[in-house]
Motif scaffolding. Structure first.
Motif, PDB file in Angstrom:
ATOM      1  N   VAL A   1       0.849  -1.184   0.000  1.00  0.00           N
ATOM      2  CA  VAL A   1       0.000   0.000   0.000  1.00  0.00           C
ATOM      3  C   VAL A   1       0.884   1.232   0.000  1.00  0.00           C
ATOM      4  CG1 VAL A   1      -1.792   1.291   1.180  1.00  0.00           C
ATOM      5  CG2 VAL A   1      -1.827  -1.217   1.218  1.00  0.00           C
ATOM      6  N   GLU A   2       0.776   2.017  -1.072  1.00  0.00           N
ATOM      7  CA  GLU A   2       1.546   3.256  -1.174  1.00  0.00           C
ATOM      8  C   GLU A   2       0.751   4.418  -0.574  1.00  0.00           C
ATOM      9  OE1 GLU A   2       2.196   1.166  -5.267  1.00  0.00           O
ATOM     10  OE2 GLU A   2       0.555   1.553  -3.871  1.00  0.00           O
ATOM     11  N   SER A   3       1.485   5.406  -0.126  1.00  0.00           N
ATOM     12  CA  SER A   3       0.867   6.640   0.352  1.00  0.00           C
ATOM     13  C   SER A   3       1.882   7.763   0.239  1.00  0.00           C
ATOM     14  CB  SER A   3       0.383   6.488   1.794  1.00  0.00           C
ATOM     15  OG  SER A   3       1.482   6.213   2.653  1.00  0.00           O
ATOM     16  N   GLY A   4       1.392   8.992   0.388  1.00  0.00           N
ATOM     17  CA  GLY A   4       2.284  10.140   0.412  1.00  0.00           C
ATOM     18  C   GLY A   4       2.247  11.013  -0.822  1.00  0.00           C
ATOM     19  N   GLY A   5       1.589  10.556  -1.871  1.00  0.00           N
ATOM     20  CA  GLY A   5       1.518  11.371  -3.066  1.00  0.00           C
ATOM     21  C   GLY A   5       0.572  12.545  -2.882  1.00  0.00           C
ATOM     22  N   GLU A   6       0.938  13.671  -3.482  1.00  0.00           N
ATOM     23  CA  GLU A   6       0.087  14.845  -3.429  1.00  0.00           C
ATOM     24  C   GLU A   6       0.568  15.872  -4.443  1.00  0.00           C
ATOM     25  OE1 GLU A   6       1.142  15.709   0.852  1.00  0.00           O
ATOM     26  OE2 GLU A   6       1.427  17.709   0.019  1.00  0.00           O
ATOM     27  N   LEU A   7      -0.083  17.012  -4.449  1.00  0.00           N
ATOM     28  CA  LEU A   7       0.302  18.124  -5.311  1.00  0.00           C
ATOM     29  C   LEU A   7       1.378  18.939  -4.591  1.00  0.00           C
ATOM     30  CD1 LEU A   7      -0.108  20.053  -7.752  1.00  0.00           C
ATOM     31  CD2 LEU A   7      -1.934  21.144  -6.408  1.00  0.00           C
ATOM     32  N   VAL A   8       2.470  19.221  -5.306  1.00  0.00           N
ATOM     33  CA  VAL A   8       3.575  19.978  -4.726  1.00  0.00           C
ATOM     34  C   VAL A   8       4.144  20.898  -5.793  1.00  0.00           C
ATOM     35  CG1 VAL A   8       5.297  18.198  -5.274  1.00  0.00           C
ATOM     36  CG2 VAL A   8       5.700  19.762  -3.364  1.00  0.00           C
ATOM     37  N   GLN A   9       4.713  22.007  -5.367  1.00  0.00           N
ATOM     38  CA  GLN A   9       5.332  22.921  -6.317  1.00  0.00           C
ATOM     39  C   GLN A   9       6.713  22.437  -6.725  1.00  0.00           C
ATOM     40  OE1 GLN A   9       5.275  26.883  -4.596  1.00  0.00           O
ATOM     41  NE2 GLN A   9       3.298  27.315  -5.559  1.00  0.00           N
ATOM     42  N   ALA A  10       7.121  22.832  -7.900  1.00  0.00           N
ATOM     43  CA  ALA A  10       8.468  22.486  -8.364  1.00  0.00           C
ATOM     44  C   ALA A  10       9.503  22.966  -7.350  1.00  0.00           C
ATOM     45  CB  ALA A  10       8.720  23.111  -9.722  1.00  0.00           C
ATOM     46  N   GLY A  11      10.497  22.116  -7.119  1.00  0.00           N
ATOM     47  CA  GLY A  11      11.518  22.416  -6.128  1.00  0.00           C
ATOM     48  C   GLY A  11      11.203  21.861  -4.760  1.00  0.00           C
ATOM     49  N   GLY A  12       9.976  21.408  -4.562  1.00  0.00           N
ATOM     50  CA  GLY A  12       9.571  20.871  -3.272  1.00  0.00           C
ATOM     51  C   GLY A  12       9.976  19.425  -3.085  1.00  0.00           C
ATOM     52  N   SER A  13       9.549  18.882  -1.946  1.00  0.00           N
ATOM     53  CA  SER A  13       9.903  17.511  -1.589  1.00  0.00           C
ATOM     54  C   SER A  13       8.665  16.733  -1.167  1.00  0.00           C
ATOM     55  CB  SER A  13      10.909  17.505  -0.433  1.00  0.00           C
ATOM     56  OG  SER A  13      12.121  18.126  -0.796  1.00  0.00           O
ATOM     57  N   LEU A  14       8.733  15.436  -1.361  1.00  0.00           N
ATOM     58  CA  LEU A  14       7.706  14.519  -0.873  1.00  0.00           C
ATOM     59  C   LEU A  14       8.395  13.240  -0.431  1.00  0.00           C
ATOM     60  CD1 LEU A  14       4.827  14.628  -3.540  1.00  0.00           C
ATOM     61  CD2 LEU A  14       4.712  15.464  -1.177  1.00  0.00           C
ATOM     62  N   ARG A  15       7.763  12.548   0.500  1.00  0.00           N
ATOM     63  CA  ARG A  15       8.220  11.205   0.861  1.00  0.00           C
ATOM     64  C   ARG A  15       7.073  10.238   0.660  1.00  0.00           C
ATOM     65  NH1 ARG A  15      10.398   8.696   6.590  1.00  0.00           N
ATOM     66  NH2 ARG A  15       8.168   8.844   7.083  1.00  0.00           N
ATOM     67  N   LEU A  16       7.279   9.304  -0.245  1.00  0.00           N
ATOM     68  CA  LEU A  16       6.305   8.247  -0.476  1.00  0.00           C
ATOM     69  C   LEU A  16       6.633   7.070   0.424  1.00  0.00           C
ATOM     70  CD1 LEU A  16       6.105   8.244  -4.379  1.00  0.00           C
ATOM     71  CD2 LEU A  16       4.899   9.693  -2.728  1.00  0.00           C
ATOM     72  N   SER A  17       5.581   6.399   0.874  1.00  0.00           N
ATOM     73  CA  SER A  17       5.727   5.211   1.702  1.00  0.00           C
ATOM     74  C   SER A  17       5.077   4.027   1.012  1.00  0.00           C
ATOM     75  CB  SER A  17       5.071   5.407   3.069  1.00  0.00           C
ATOM     76  OG  SER A  17       5.635   6.493   3.755  1.00  0.00           O
TER      77      SER A  17
END
Length: 128
Positions: A5-21
């Motif tokens: 089960v993946e999670s953590g995706g969302e809308l983010v601005q260029a240059g930003g960061s996300l962590r998917l699990s």
């Protein structure tokens, strides 16, 4: 039976960061190779990163090297994809996958055919 089960995706601005699990249930994750793939609209699913059996080796596709980091938390049976310096071209549905059958060569783990189990995906959208 392993479920991912993946999670953590969302809308983010260029240059930003996300962590998917990617959380696994059913088996101990640490025993298997795990990969992250992504698929943008009207494009084929492409390899992003993988961690081979017992994290012996880690590979990244060239376009994410130096920006993305794959890691495992074996105690939580979870694999992460830390994504930094995001670009609009990183926009895609991101999938994690596990090789739980016979151990495959590292080269095969950089393609979808190297994996037996897939998660449902999580959407990452990077705005310019």
């Amino acid at each position: 039976q392993v479920q991912l089960v993946e999670s953590g995706g969302e809308l983010v601005q260029a240059g930003g960061s996300l962590r998917l699990s990617c959380a696994a249930s059913g088996r101990t994750f640490s025993n298997y190779a795990v990969g992250w793939f992504r698929q943008a609209p009207e494009k084929e699913r492409e390899f992003v990163a993988c961690s081979t059996w017992k994290s012996g080796n880690i590979y990244y596709t060239d376009s994410v090297k130096g920006r993305f980091l794959i890691s495992r938390d074996n105690a939580k049976n979870t694999v992460y994809l830390q994504m930094n310096s995001l670009k609009p071209e990183d926009t895609a549905v991101y999938y994690c996958a596990a090789n739980i059958g016979s151990r495959r060569p590292d080269a095969q783990l950089m393609g979808p055919g190297g994996y037996d189990v897939w998660g449902q995906g999580t959407q990452v959208t990077v705005s310019s």
